[in-house]
Write a protein that holds these residues in place. Sequence first.
Motif, mmCIF file in Angstrom:
data_model
loop_
_atom_site.group_PDB
_atom_site.id
_atom_site.type_symbol
_atom_site.label_atom_id
_atom_site.label_comp_id
_atom_site.label_asym_id
_atom_site.label_seq_id
_atom_site.Cartn_x
_atom_site.Cartn_y
_atom_site.Cartn_z
ATOM 1 N N ILE A 241 0.838 -1.203 0.000
ATOM 2 C CA ILE A 241 0.000 0.000 0.000
ATOM 3 C C ILE A 241 0.874 1.254 0.000
ATOM 4 O O ILE A 241 0.624 2.214 -0.742
ATOM 5 N N ASP A 242 1.910 1.239 0.812
ATOM 6 C CA ASP A 242 2.824 2.385 0.832
ATOM 7 C C ASP A 242 3.519 2.555 -0.517
ATOM 8 O O ASP A 242 3.646 3.673 -1.020
ATOM 9 N N SER A 245 1.052 4.040 -3.060
ATOM 10 C CA SER A 245 0.805 5.459 -2.775
ATOM 11 C C SER A 245 2.005 6.301 -3.201
ATOM 12 O O SER A 245 1.854 7.419 -3.702
ATOM 13 N N TRP A 246 3.180 5.754 -3.012
ATOM 14 C CA TRP A 246 4.428 6.408 -3.407
ATOM 15 C C TRP A 246 4.485 6.579 -4.926
ATOM 16 O O TRP A 246 4.799 7.667 -5.430
ATOM 17 N N SER A 250 0.647 10.340 -3.969
ATOM 18 C CA SER A 250 -0.517 10.901 -3.297
ATOM 19 C C SER A 250 -0.846 10.083 -2.052
ATOM 20 O O SER A 250 -0.465 8.917 -1.944
ATOM 21 N N ARG A 251 -1.550 10.721 -1.121
ATOM 22 C CA ARG A 251 -2.041 10.025 0.067
ATOM 23 C C ARG A 251 -3.561 9.900 -0.047
ATOM 24 O O ARG A 251 -4.236 10.859 -0.424
ATOM 25 N N PRO A 252 -4.119 8.736 0.272
ATOM 26 C CA PRO A 252 -5.561 8.549 0.119
ATOM 27 C C PRO A 252 -6.372 9.495 1.016
ATOM 28 O O PRO A 252 -5.916 9.907 2.079
ATOM 29 N N PHE A 278 -8.815 2.149 -1.504
ATOM 30 C CA PHE A 278 -8.298 3.447 -1.097
ATOM 31 C C PHE A 278 -8.653 4.474 -2.172
ATOM 32 O O PHE A 278 -8.370 4.259 -3.358
ATOM 33 N N TYR A 280 -8.099 8.158 -3.753
ATOM 34 C CA TYR A 280 -7.090 9.220 -3.820
ATOM 35 C C TYR A 280 -7.684 10.488 -4.431
ATOM 36 O O TYR A 280 -8.592 10.412 -5.269
ATOM 37 N N LEU A 429 -1.786 5.107 8.062
ATOM 38 C CA LEU A 429 -2.696 4.643 7.022
ATOM 39 C C LEU A 429 -3.066 3.179 7.243
ATOM 40 O O LEU A 429 -4.238 2.788 7.099
#
Length: 453
Positions: A241-242, A245-246, A250-252, A278, A280, A429
């Motif tokens: 998940i990290d 997102s990377w 963006s962060r959800p 998730f 975004y 998160l």
Amino acid sequence: MNTNETAELNRRDFLKGGSFATLMAMLGGVELISRAPVQAADLETLVPFQVGCGVIGLGSWGREIISTLSRLKTAQLIALCDPYPASLKRAANSAPKAKGVDDYRKILDDKEVQAVIIATPTHQHRDITIAALQAGKHVYCEAPLANNIEDARTIALAAKAAHRQVFQAGLQMRSDPQRRFLLDFIRAGASGKAVKARAQWHKKQSWRMASPNPDRERELNWRLRKETSLGLIGEIGIHQIDAMSWLLNSRPAAVTGFGSLVQWKDGRDVPDTVEAVFQYPGGAHLTYECTLANSFDTDCEMLYGTDAAIMIRGNKAWMFKEVDSPLLGWEVYARKDQFYKETGIALIANATKLTNLGEKATDEAAYTSTPLYYALEAFLTNVNAVSSAVEDFTANFGASDKAALEKYLSEVKLQPAANYQEGFEATALAIKACEAVAQGGKVALAKEWFELV
């Protein structure tokens, strides 16, 4: 000249006089242009520095860390710690020269130990990490940092305040050169605008460990209880998940979760199968699913863009282009692999930057070690860089001007690795995703949950 003097001289030469090519060779870097091969004998004798290490927590992952450190010439295993004698004895077989202790405070008191790697159960991270930082040790703490946001924030704030020390969260994929190569590739717009992403982890296993001692069995199976574990999405999913997102940069804003106990109805109260979506900003979604009930299709990550989809499996990746996507040029010469009815273009580091357009890309992955190897390699390199910078600054200017030292350290070039902020945000998160799974519903992600105050 004794061995320590030789190591110190090598370290100084490495920091002050090495060429870029030598630096890349020392750090295990992969140059994307052809050059004369380095002789094997040179690599065998090249040890620019060594960092005295202690490993705390000797379960299966702790033993994997020990095995990995034993392959890194820059690591010197000084001490191992676990309160359970059988675990200590088993781990000692892999590091016979290391001291075995049953109390982590003995490692923190050991002057030979410069850095500690914490691989205990998640709920035990806080006290050990804080004590290690207070003892002046550099710290590599496995992810998630903690099983609640308060403890994770406490760890991150303590790491932030420890200016002279390296703190690295165990988000290994952030040090993985294959994913860093993909990061630049994706950020350059090769896949177009992000549409959605997907990640999965499938492995049929119970997660339960056996012991003839009931109390020990309860300790070993901390991952099966909600009071101590973040379950599949926190203990396994946090890494994928990290990483996604990377890549999405963006962060959800929200997460919706589901979980069920399908296969292993043995008294545990964490699901053996979970799914989460998730959301975004900008409209992209990440679908994550993880199960202990089926092994088919193992683990992978997928990123879907308007121009191409990218699939990541282990240390390899492929791009599947849309028919209307622009021609990038290099893909004409890249290796093609068939996946049912689709053709995947192999994304290998030297396939997108060939020294000669007539040169063929290699059939092998450019990076063959595990993400853990690269993460620990980066940690040790950064420990040496920061320690040397502190030593040099103190020798020249003294230790009284803390602000000047902090500024000096901020300019030290470090290897890519997850810092305290990234570790905290990923943990927060994961915790909220775990809550969504437990509730079987949606959790809006408040900005303040990710802030260090």
